[in-house]
Write a protein that holds these residues in place. Sequence first.
Motif, mmCIF file in Angstrom:
data_model
loop_
_atom_site.group_PDB
_atom_site.id
_atom_site.type_symbol
_atom_site.label_atom_id
_atom_site.label_comp_id
_atom_site.label_asym_id
_atom_site.label_seq_id
_atom_site.Cartn_x
_atom_site.Cartn_y
_atom_site.Cartn_z
ATOM 1 N N LEU A 169 0.841 -1.197 0.000
ATOM 2 C CA LEU A 169 0.000 0.000 0.000
ATOM 3 C C LEU A 169 0.884 1.260 0.000
ATOM 4 C CD1 LEU A 169 -2.985 0.513 -0.029
ATOM 5 C CD2 LEU A 169 -2.985 0.512 2.470
ATOM 6 N N ILE A 172 2.313 1.759 -3.456
ATOM 7 C CA ILE A 172 1.301 2.294 -4.397
ATOM 8 C C ILE A 172 1.073 3.781 -4.109
ATOM 9 C CG2 ILE A 172 -1.114 2.167 -5.136
ATOM 10 C CD1 ILE A 172 -1.072 -0.812 -4.311
ATOM 11 N N ASN A 173 0.910 4.112 -2.832
ATOM 12 C CA ASN A 173 0.638 5.516 -2.484
ATOM 13 C C ASN A 173 1.780 6.430 -2.907
ATOM 14 O OD1 ASN A 173 -1.891 5.046 -1.487
ATOM 15 N ND2 ASN A 173 -1.201 4.699 0.608
ATOM 16 N N THR A 219 -5.769 -4.846 -4.514
ATOM 17 C CA THR A 219 -5.479 -3.572 -3.839
ATOM 18 C C THR A 219 -4.969 -2.553 -4.857
ATOM 19 O OG1 THR A 219 -4.844 -4.797 -1.880
ATOM 20 C CG2 THR A 219 -4.119 -2.499 -1.976
ATOM 21 N N ASP A 222 -7.808 -1.170 -6.998
ATOM 22 C CA ASP A 222 -8.669 -0.232 -6.237
ATOM 23 C C ASP A 222 -7.968 1.099 -5.998
ATOM 24 O OD1 ASP A 222 -10.553 -2.155 -6.164
ATOM 25 O OD2 ASP A 222 -10.174 -2.784 -4.094
ATOM 26 N N LYS A 223 -6.725 1.001 -5.511
ATOM 27 C CA LYS A 223 -6.028 2.236 -5.120
ATOM 28 C C LYS A 223 -5.697 3.116 -6.331
ATOM 29 C CE LYS A 223 -6.373 1.681 -0.957
ATOM 30 N NZ LYS A 223 -7.286 2.598 -0.241
ATOM 31 N N GLU A 226 -8.787 4.864 -7.416
ATOM 32 C CA GLU A 226 -9.017 6.029 -6.535
ATOM 33 C C GLU A 226 -8.072 7.174 -6.884
ATOM 34 O OE1 GLU A 226 -9.911 3.314 -2.651
ATOM 35 O OE2 GLU A 226 -8.581 5.038 -2.343
ATOM 36 N N GLY A 227 -6.860 6.810 -7.321
ATOM 37 C CA GLY A 227 -5.852 7.820 -7.660
ATOM 38 C C GLY A 227 -6.046 8.417 -9.054
#
Length: 379
Positions: A169, A172-173, A219, A222-223, A226-227
């Motif tokens: 996570l 990815i962030n 994940t 999804d992420k 969202e981004g």
Amino acid sequence: MSGIYIHIPFCKKACTYCDFHFSTSLKYVEEMTDAICTEIIKKKDRITDQVGTIYFGGGTPSVLPAKHFERIFDTITSHFSVSADAEITIEANPDDLDAKKIAELRQLPVNRFSIGIQSFFEEDLRWMNRAHNASEAEDCIKRSQDAGFENLSIDLIYGYPLLTDTKWLQNINKAIEFQTPHISAYSLTVEPRTALADAIKKGKQIPVNDEQSAAQFMTLIDKLKEGGFEHYEISNFAQPGKYAVHNTNYWRGTPYLGIGPSAHGFNGQTRYLNIANNAAYLRELQEGRLAETVEELSLYDRFNEYIMTSLRTMWGISLDKIEADFGKVFLERTLKNKQLFIERQWLLNDASHLKLTPEGKLFADYIASELFITEDDYL
Ligand code: SF4
């Protein structure tokens, strides 16, 4: 428009999981550039329309000194008509992208880097035996952006034993924070004859956990959604419209020239495969011969390749194209074969296209193989 792929077969270090063609000896870089230029000239008549993309892959193209790229570009532009807005990509590793190298590459027609970040964690990079460290991973992105390289793609890997869900996570962030227009993410696969496969076999490494890998893939989807990223191919995500043109053309079956050891090219009917051996490639080119074998693709080969590549994209398999390019019998067989996956909700039939559902993306290769048609199917 056609594409040119150039394989630069050198790397500073061998990553534990890698089965691409490369040598860690940089001794023959000069000779390799000569041979690549010779091959480009020898294949100049294979592309008659404009060149819309040039892609330097590897190996690690960024190990090449800028003057070598210059020679290759000069050779290409002397023998091909290159579109003024061609996408020109260099795959680069973070440790090569220092300020000097970026400034030199900025003087060339290069307009896109695909950077092999893989992870922002030091211990992960060491586990992979990457040549760069965590601070180089971050610095090179910022440095490239500051120098005016806006069209960046970064590569990440997931599914390896060291990568907890929390770390994934964070990776990815961090990737999203850099706001690069494109991110590629690959599930670690253990290829035979790699250091990783050997270590697992000897019990020195934990095998890859497929469930963990699948969860991390979900994940990721999804992420990045969202981004603001579009998931346009199984392993590729882009901000709206910022798709990698070279790779997208490849998935769409556009002809391309393959140059360099282990490269392959495609003219719509025939595939050309270059020898995956630096010494043999150099010898052939130095003695005036091409180092390739030609593979005529049957109708079945071309159909199966179309299924494999298009299924992985968000545009999916076009049933109209199957009918137009392969005929009614292929269409009818596909309509029959798809049924099981529609019932399992792994595929959806969207107008005249077959597309993977989110769950289906986990089984893309399996579904493609079940949609393949071979001569043995007695059409
Ligand atoms: S840098 Fe890329 S091509 Fe070279 S060994 Fe590592 S993964 Fe393979």
